[in-house]
Design an enzyme around this catalytic site. Sequence first.
Site, PDB file in Angstrom:
ATOM      1  CB  ALA A  63      -0.889  -0.024   1.241  1.00 17.21           C
ATOM      2  N   GLY A 108       0.824  -5.113   1.231  1.00 15.19           N
ATOM      3  CA  GLY A 108      -0.344  -5.362   0.391  1.00 15.19           C
ATOM      4  C   GLY A 108      -0.007  -6.083  -0.911  1.00 15.19           C
ATOM      5  CD  GLU A 111      -1.807  -7.751   3.503  1.00 15.00           C
ATOM      6  OE1 GLU A 111      -1.494  -6.607   3.123  1.00 15.00           O
ATOM      7  OE2 GLU A 111      -2.424  -7.965   4.545  1.00 15.00           O
ATOM      8  CD  GLU A 131       1.613  -5.408   6.233  1.00 14.91           C
ATOM      9  OE1 GLU A 131       2.434  -6.261   6.656  1.00 14.91           O
ATOM     10  OE2 GLU A 131       0.979  -5.576   5.185  1.00 14.91           O
TER      11      GLU A 131
END
Length: 255
Positions: A63, A108, A111, A131
Amino acid sequence: MAIDVSRDQHIATVTLNRPEALNAFNSEELEALLSAFMWLREEPGLRCVILTGAGEKSFAAGADIKQMVDLDAQGGYAFGALGHAVANAIERLPQPVIAAVNGYAFGGGCELALACDMRICSENAVFAQPEVKLGIPPGWGGSQRLPRAVGPGMAAELILTGRNVRADEALRIGLVNAVYPIADLLPKARDLAAAIAANSPCAVRAAKAAMSRSFAGNPATGLDTELRLFGAAFATADQKEGMRAFVDKRTPEFV
Ligand code: CAA
């Protein structure tokens, strides 16, 4: 980001293409990827999808930290929810999705690769759920899908340390099915997609739908918990410090 979509007979390739940020996702790019997968659902004759990143350095660096740094809890939740919508759209596509991971798959990025049905990678691939180094927990499904992929103990180590996993280790722990020289990655992904596409499309869809039910418990409950905690993390000083430190190119100091 340009989200490039190309089609060759029964196989579509979706390419993440924002090289200036190593294919990190801001909300605009997430919306574009979501639209691409909603469109692919309806594509007649489509039997398999490949998801990859442009270039030889990065699949997706996660992200967009520069967009997230100043979000509050409500904004963090909304951004997490958008990432969940994209990961769910990938996971729930009726056709199989192969992640061809061509470099960094961080946060992300890892993910979204986990939301694919299978992953192959290049020799230079590096995976991480970093994270916690940024003051937040994983927010796009990693807390639920990484344990399913590599087992709970290894997932706990990777998520709680945030450490990097290189391609050879990714193969050993079952995060990827195969590792190839970077030049061979897409041809091998296409071979894999072609082997799937040669089979009965109805049977392949049915098998994918059945496998999605193979895990005990209700994954939706875990995803809801993750999303709530991801949003709440944006109300903490740790999130501000962790992300500000990344933007300022310094080591964070968590107190
Ligand atoms: N967000 C925003 N920008 C990013 C980014 C990200 N996730 N990752 C890289 N970039 C930007 C860098 O800021 C840099 O931009 P500038 O040239 O303007 O400084 C550019 O991309 C190139 O990056 P680097 O110079 O850092 O490249 P590198 O080769 O030295 O390092 C890297 C590569 C190790 C991947 C490093 O960029 C990095 O650590 N990136 C952050 C990865 C990360 O922590 N991802 C998780 C994000 S949080 C998340 O995804 C939450 C979630 O669960 C949904």
